[in-house]
Design a protein around this motif. Structure first.
Motif, PDB file in Angstrom:
ATOM      1  N   GLN A 103       0.813  -1.199   0.000  1.00  0.00           N
ATOM      2  CA  GLN A 103       0.000   0.000   0.000  1.00  0.00           C
ATOM      3  C   GLN A 103       0.857   1.263   0.000  1.00  0.00           C
ATOM      4  N   HIS A 104       2.175   1.117   0.165  1.00  0.00           N
ATOM      5  CA  HIS A 104       3.054   2.281   0.128  1.00  0.00           C
ATOM      6  C   HIS A 104       3.200   2.759  -1.307  1.00  0.00           C
ATOM      7  N   ILE A 105       2.915   4.019  -1.530  1.00  0.00           N
ATOM      8  CA  ILE A 105       2.992   4.596  -2.865  1.00  0.00           C
ATOM      9  C   ILE A 105       3.953   5.774  -2.820  1.00  0.00           C
ATOM     10  N   SER A 106       4.928   5.755  -3.690  1.00  0.00           N
ATOM     11  CA  SER A 106       5.880   6.864  -3.734  1.00  0.00           C
ATOM     12  C   SER A 106       5.792   7.656  -5.034  1.00  0.00           C
ATOM     13  N   ASP A 107       5.589   6.960  -6.155  1.00  0.00           N
ATOM     14  CA  ASP A 107       5.609   7.619  -7.458  1.00  0.00           C
ATOM     15  C   ASP A 107       4.365   7.256  -8.264  1.00  0.00           C
ATOM     16  N   ILE A 108       3.819   8.255  -8.971  1.00  0.00           N
ATOM     17  CA  ILE A 108       2.640   8.039  -9.801  1.00  0.00           C
ATOM     18  C   ILE A 108       2.943   8.568 -11.199  1.00  0.00           C
ATOM     19  N   PHE A 109       2.782   7.705 -12.184  1.00  0.00           N
ATOM     20  CA  PHE A 109       3.080   8.057 -13.569  1.00  0.00           C
ATOM     21  C   PHE A 109       1.788   8.077 -14.388  1.00  0.00           C
ATOM     22  N   PHE A 110       1.588   9.159 -15.111  1.00  0.00           N
ATOM     23  CA  PHE A 110       0.464   9.267 -16.041  1.00  0.00           C
ATOM     24  C   PHE A 110       1.013   9.178 -17.459  1.00  0.00           C
ATOM     25  N   LYS A 170       3.189  -2.807 -22.313  1.00  0.00           N
ATOM     26  CA  LYS A 170       4.051  -3.949 -22.633  1.00  0.00           C
ATOM     27  C   LYS A 170       5.297  -3.962 -21.753  1.00  0.00           C
ATOM     28  N   SER A 171       5.819  -2.782 -21.466  1.00  0.00           N
ATOM     29  CA  SER A 171       7.034  -2.694 -20.653  1.00  0.00           C
ATOM     30  C   SER A 171       6.775  -2.966 -19.177  1.00  0.00           C
ATOM     31  N   LEU A 172       5.567  -2.664 -18.704  1.00  0.00           N
ATOM     32  CA  LEU A 172       5.276  -2.708 -17.268  1.00  0.00           C
ATOM     33  C   LEU A 172       4.498  -3.943 -16.823  1.00  0.00           C
ATOM     34  N   LYS A 173       3.885  -4.669 -17.744  1.00  0.00           N
ATOM     35  CA  LYS A 173       2.924  -5.705 -17.361  1.00  0.00           C
ATOM     36  C   LYS A 173       3.517  -6.823 -16.519  1.00  0.00           C
ATOM     37  N   PRO A 213       6.267  -5.379 -10.779  1.00  0.00           N
ATOM     38  CA  PRO A 213       5.410  -5.402  -9.570  1.00  0.00           C
ATOM     39  C   PRO A 213       4.632  -4.123  -9.297  1.00  0.00           C
ATOM     40  N   CYS A 214       4.704  -3.150 -10.169  1.00  0.00           N
ATOM     41  CA  CYS A 214       3.966  -1.894  -9.975  1.00  0.00           C
ATOM     42  C   CYS A 214       2.466  -2.109 -10.121  1.00  0.00           C
ATOM     43  N   LYS A 215       1.696  -1.093  -9.688  1.00  0.00           N
ATOM     44  CA  LYS A 215       0.260  -1.094  -9.960  1.00  0.00           C
ATOM     45  C   LYS A 215       0.000  -0.442 -11.303  1.00  0.00           C
ATOM     46  N   ILE A 216      -0.972  -0.986 -12.026  1.00  0.00           N
ATOM     47  CA  ILE A 216      -1.365  -0.431 -13.321  1.00  0.00           C
ATOM     48  C   ILE A 216      -2.866  -0.175 -13.319  1.00  0.00           C
ATOM     49  N   SER A 225      14.721   4.852 -18.678  1.00  0.00           N
ATOM     50  CA  SER A 225      14.968   5.306 -17.304  1.00  0.00           C
ATOM     51  C   SER A 225      13.653   5.530 -16.565  1.00  0.00           C
ATOM     52  N   ILE A 226      12.623   5.983 -17.288  1.00  0.00           N
ATOM     53  CA  ILE A 226      11.304   6.150 -16.667  1.00  0.00           C
ATOM     54  C   ILE A 226      10.722   4.790 -16.295  1.00  0.00           C
ATOM     55  N   ILE A 227      10.801   3.839 -17.209  1.00  0.00           N
ATOM     56  CA  ILE A 227      10.258   2.507 -16.960  1.00  0.00           C
ATOM     57  C   ILE A 227      10.931   1.855 -15.759  1.00  0.00           C
ATOM     58  N   GLU A 228      12.227   2.076 -15.593  1.00  0.00           N
ATOM     59  CA  GLU A 228      12.941   1.474 -14.456  1.00  0.00           C
ATOM     60  C   GLU A 228      12.305   1.916 -13.132  1.00  0.00           C
ATOM     61  N   LYS A 229      11.950   3.196 -13.043  1.00  0.00           N
ATOM     62  CA  LYS A 229      11.340   3.712 -11.819  1.00  0.00           C
ATOM     63  C   LYS A 229       9.850   3.393 -11.754  1.00  0.00           C
ATOM     64  N   ALA A 230       9.188   3.484 -12.905  1.00  0.00           N
ATOM     65  CA  ALA A 230       7.744   3.241 -12.948  1.00  0.00           C
ATOM     66  C   ALA A 230       7.395   1.791 -12.652  1.00  0.00           C
ATOM     67  N   GLY A 231       8.335   0.881 -12.862  1.00  0.00           N
ATOM     68  CA  GLY A 231       8.062  -0.532 -12.642  1.00  0.00           C
ATOM     69  C   GLY A 231       8.233  -1.002 -11.216  1.00  0.00           C
ATOM     70  N   ARG A 232       8.663  -0.135 -10.322  1.00  0.00           N
ATOM     71  CA  ARG A 232       8.886  -0.530  -8.920  1.00  0.00           C
ATOM     72  C   ARG A 232       7.569  -0.806  -8.204  1.00  0.00           C
TER      73      ARG A 232
END
Length: 386
Positions: A7-14, A104-107, A110-113, A76-83
């Motif tokens: 439930q810990h959320i640090s970064d949100i990508f749109f 495709k890159s994130l599926k 372990p991130c939320k989508i 570099s964005i995907i590396e952080k967005a995928g955490r």
């Protein structure tokens, strides 16, 4: 489905097609809550939108907006967005290349989508049936991976409940646009906000799906002193001007063309009722703009934003393409009379409680914190339920 129990959320990508002024105010409010918010866009605002008066939304360096990222920047964005502590909001389902690429890159990470989706058009019989099958097939690619779906209005919820997405992961959402700032009073076009004349307005493109002819048909049956201001432009302008003459409404209808958004807000502050008669609109952000200006609305049932009109002090919802219901609604708001300051304050108060970007940000955070964690129902702020 991948597991995202943290439930810990640090970064949100749109992940957007472009930095829409209908989305950016919400994004800014989410950022003001202390989260690291990043907006990644395929391109800037398209020229066709700029020609309609759309402007870049000022983010004041609070939220990074990355346009057309290079391959290196994207990785570099995907590396952080995928955490695991990251949440990704993908705008559209297979409609926009950048969102598809990000999915495709994130599926497998372990991130939320989450998906942010408008309803698909449902008023064209055979075409609508084909669309339903298309989205059912598209959902097969997504439903195991997507943690939640933000669906615009009840129309969106109904649309995607017919796909493979579990209904427990579909949340009613909407657009939360910037409210009407304190603008100077002034005239927009011809004076029509007299003590006698009831003032209607329309704001938007002049094309087939906006369905302006049905509004003109309805007004041709309305007696009394009224004016309609049509703000916007499009391929049907000449045809609509001829139709106004045919319906003998030339003395009551003015075409103002495209005007600056500040002038739109002035017009809405002077208007007693804004009408959106679209045969289809995924949402209809002009509804938000009208309510924030203290203006009543009449809206087609086939607009996502019709969900927010919950009492007749705010306006009326009529069955899409039904000229008799629209005429009844036009007559009803005129019988209620021109808006008083008390009426306008009630409408603006509703906007502040239910549709402001700050309220939208709170609703958004409730969803992403609880999605996949518990089965508690989360209702939109305009529902009156908690």
């Amino acid at each position: 489905m991948k597991k995202t129990t943290s439930q810990h959320i640090s970064d949100i990508f749109f992940w957007l097609d472009f930095p829409s002024p209908h989305i950016m105010p919400l994004v800014m409010e989410i950022g003001s809550l202390g989260y690291n918010v990043v907006v990644v866009c395929e391109h800037g605002i398209p020229e066709r939108r700029q020609n309609l008066g759309w402007k870049e939304f000022s983010v004041k360096d609070q939220v990074p907006v990355i346009i057309s990222p290079s391959d290196a920047v994207y990785e570099s964005i995907i590396e952080k967005a995928g955490r695991q502590s990251s949440v990704n909001i993908l705008y559209g389902m297979s409609a926009f290349p950048l969102s598809c690429k990000a999915f495709k890159s994130l599926k497998s990470k372990p991130c939320k989508i989450g998906l942010f989706l408008e309803s698909y058009r449902n008023d064209q019989k055979l075409k609508s049936s084909i669309r339903q099958i298309f989205y059912l097939l598209q959902s097969f690619r997504y439903f195991r991976v997507v943690d939640f779906l933000l669906a615009c209005g009840k129309l969106g919820v109904r649309s995607y409940s017919k796909t493979l997405f579990p209904t427990g992961r579909i949340y009613e959402f909407g657009y939360f646009v910037e409210g009407s700032s304190d603008v100077e009073d002034g005239d927009v076009g011809l004076e029509y906000n007299s003590e006698q004349a009831f003032s209607f307005s329309y704001v938007g493109q002049l094309n087939h799906h906006k369905n302006l002819k049905i509004l003109l048909d309805g007004l041709s049956f309305v007696l009394g002193d009224f004016h309609l201001k049509i703000i916007g432009d499009g391929p049907l302008r000449g045809e609509l001007e001829d139709y106004v003459a045919k319906k003998k409404l030339s003395e009551k209808v003015d075409f103002l063309g495209v005007v600056d958004n500040r002038e739109v807000r002035k017009a809405l502050k002077k208007s007693d009722c804004m009408v959106l008669p679209s045969s289809y609109d995924g949402w209809g952000a002009v509804i938000n703009e009208a309510l924030s200006s203290g203006c009543k609305v009449i809206v087609s049932s086939n607009c996502g934003a019709s969900s927010v009109i919950c009492d007749n002090k705010l306006g009326e919802v009529f069955s899409s393409n039904d000229v008799h219901e629209l005429t009844f609604s036009l007559k009803k708001v005129m019988r209620a009379g021109k808006l008083s300051e008390e009426d306008r304050e009630y409408i603006k108060s509703f906007y502040n409680r239910c549709l402001s970007p700050a309220v939208g940000a709170e609703h958004f955070m409730n969803i992403i914190k609880l999605a996949g964690v518990c089965s508690k129902s989360i209702y939109p702020p305009w529902s009156g339920r908690s």
